[in-house]
Scaffold this motif. Structure first.
Motif, PDB file in Angstrom:
ATOM      1  N   ARG A  28      -1.290   5.304 -15.307  1.00 40.60           N
ATOM      2  CA  ARG A  28      -1.716   4.445 -14.204  1.00 40.60           C
ATOM      3  C   ARG A  28      -0.568   4.328 -13.200  1.00 40.60           C
ATOM      4  N   SER A  29      -0.861   3.995 -11.952  1.00 40.23           N
ATOM      5  CA  SER A  29       0.160   3.794 -10.915  1.00 40.23           C
ATOM      6  C   SER A  29       0.231   2.319 -10.565  1.00 40.23           C
ATOM      7  N   TYR A  30       1.442   1.800 -10.466  1.00 38.65           N
ATOM      8  CA  TYR A  30       1.647   0.376 -10.213  1.00 38.65           C
ATOM      9  C   TYR A  30       2.632   0.157  -9.075  1.00 38.65           C
ATOM     10  N   ARG A  31       2.528  -0.998  -8.432  1.00 37.43           N
ATOM     11  CA  ARG A  31       3.507  -1.473  -7.470  1.00 37.43           C
ATOM     12  C   ARG A  31       3.991  -2.829  -7.965  1.00 37.43           C
ATOM     13  N   GLU A  32       5.307  -3.047  -7.900  1.00 38.01           N
ATOM     14  CA  GLU A  32       5.873  -4.332  -8.298  1.00 38.01           C
ATOM     15  C   GLU A  32       5.782  -5.297  -7.132  1.00 38.01           C
ATOM     16  N   LEU A  38       3.256 -14.350  -6.655  1.00 40.93           N
ATOM     17  CA  LEU A  38       2.946 -13.337  -7.668  1.00 40.93           C
ATOM     18  C   LEU A  38       4.174 -12.500  -8.035  1.00 40.93           C
ATOM     19  N   ASP A  39       5.348 -13.021  -7.720  1.00 40.54           N
ATOM     20  CA  ASP A  39       6.605 -12.318  -7.996  1.00 40.54           C
ATOM     21  C   ASP A  39       6.677 -11.852  -9.439  1.00 40.54           C
ATOM     22  N   GLY A  40       6.987 -10.574  -9.622  1.00 36.02           N
ATOM     23  CA  GLY A  40       7.150 -10.020 -10.960  1.00 36.02           C
ATOM     24  C   GLY A  40       5.906  -9.382 -11.537  1.00 36.02           C
ATOM     25  N   LEU A  41       4.741  -9.643 -10.944  1.00 33.78           N
ATOM     26  CA  LEU A  41       3.527  -8.995 -11.420  1.00 33.78           C
ATOM     27  C   LEU A  41       3.483  -7.553 -10.943  1.00 33.78           C
ATOM     28  N   LEU A  42       2.711  -6.743 -11.636  1.00 34.49           N
ATOM     29  CA  LEU A  42       2.476  -5.356 -11.246  1.00 34.49           C
ATOM     30  C   LEU A  42       1.046  -5.239 -10.739  1.00 34.49           C
ATOM     31  N   LEU A  43       0.863  -4.525  -9.646  1.00 34.06           N
ATOM     32  CA  LEU A  43      -0.460  -4.294  -9.091  1.00 34.06           C
ATOM     33  C   LEU A  43      -0.871  -2.865  -9.412  1.00 34.06           C
ATOM     34  N   HIS A  73      -0.262 -12.204   0.580  1.00 35.63           N
ATOM     35  CA  HIS A  73      -0.207 -10.886   1.221  1.00 35.63           C
ATOM     36  C   HIS A  73       1.065 -10.150   0.828  1.00 35.63           C
ATOM     37  N   TYR A  74       0.902  -8.911   0.387  1.00 42.80           N
ATOM     38  CA  TYR A  74       2.026  -8.059  -0.022  1.00 42.80           C
ATOM     39  C   TYR A  74       1.894  -6.706   0.662  1.00 42.80           C
ATOM     40  N   GLY A  75       3.040  -6.126   1.021  1.00 42.09           N
ATOM     41  CA  GLY A  75       3.039  -4.815   1.645  1.00 42.09           C
ATOM     42  C   GLY A  75       4.228  -4.001   1.196  1.00 42.09           C
ATOM     43  N   PRO A  76       4.157  -2.675   1.378  1.00 43.12           N
ATOM     44  CA  PRO A  76       5.207  -1.780   0.906  1.00 43.12           C
ATOM     45  C   PRO A  76       6.559  -2.081   1.546  1.00 43.12           C
ATOM     46  N   ARG A  77       7.581  -1.995   0.746  1.00 43.71           N
ATOM     47  CA  ARG A  77       8.956  -2.192   1.201  1.00 43.71           C
ATOM     48  C   ARG A  77       9.448  -0.906   1.864  1.00 43.71           C
ATOM     49  N   CYS A  83       7.925  -0.992  -4.491  1.00 49.25           N
ATOM     50  CA  CYS A  83       8.000  -2.448  -4.433  1.00 49.25           C
ATOM     51  C   CYS A  83       7.238  -2.942  -3.223  1.00 49.25           C
ATOM     52  N   TRP A  84       6.417  -3.950  -3.426  1.00 50.85           N
ATOM     53  CA  TRP A  84       5.687  -4.565  -2.327  1.00 50.85           C
ATOM     54  C   TRP A  84       6.203  -5.980  -2.153  1.00 50.85           C
ATOM     55  N   ASP A  85       6.652  -6.281  -0.932  1.00 49.80           N
ATOM     56  CA  ASP A  85       7.225  -7.584  -0.615  1.00 49.80           C
ATOM     57  C   ASP A  85       6.162  -8.550  -0.116  1.00 49.80           C
ATOM     58  N   TRP A  86       6.369  -9.808  -0.451  1.00 50.56           N
ATOM     59  CA  TRP A  86       5.469 -10.883  -0.030  1.00 50.56           C
ATOM     60  C   TRP A  86       5.640 -11.121   1.459  1.00 50.56           C
TER      61      TRP A  86
END
Length: 91
Positions: A28-32, A38-43, A73-77, A83-86
């Motif tokens: 599977r592919s995840y983003r932190e 939601l800090d620390g969760l994986l999407l 709301h999270y988006g790519p760093r 990593c996706w930042d809030w």
């Protein structure tokens, strides 16, 4: 870090703690998710296309500024798309 934050770390967004899919699964592919409620969760982004990945996500959460039904709301760093930042919360 409070107890709720410790419980969330390394868990997949949208799963119940202790469920078989609450931890990352092979293949599977995840983003932190970094920062915010939601800090620390994986999407899990398995199957998302490039447009979806570049657009980020508005994720429902009970933990954000707006409580029940609000979205974080999270988006790519830049420089590290794993990593996706809030970016903030909305109702």
């Amino acid at each position: 870090m409070d107890d709720d934050e410790v419980l969330l770390r390394g868990r997949v967004y949208g799963t119940d703690d202790g469920a078989p899919d609450s931890r990352p699964l092979p293949g599977r592919s995840y983003r932190e998710l970094v920062g915010g409620p939601l800090d620390g969760l994986l999407l899990d982004v398995t199957g998302w296309d490039a447009g979806q990945l570049s657009g980020g996500a508005a994720l429902m959460t009970e933990l954000g500024r707006y409580g029940g039904g609000g979205r974080a709301h999270y988006g790519p760093r830049a420089g590290d798309p794993r990593c996706w930042d809030w970016a903030g919360d909305t109702p």
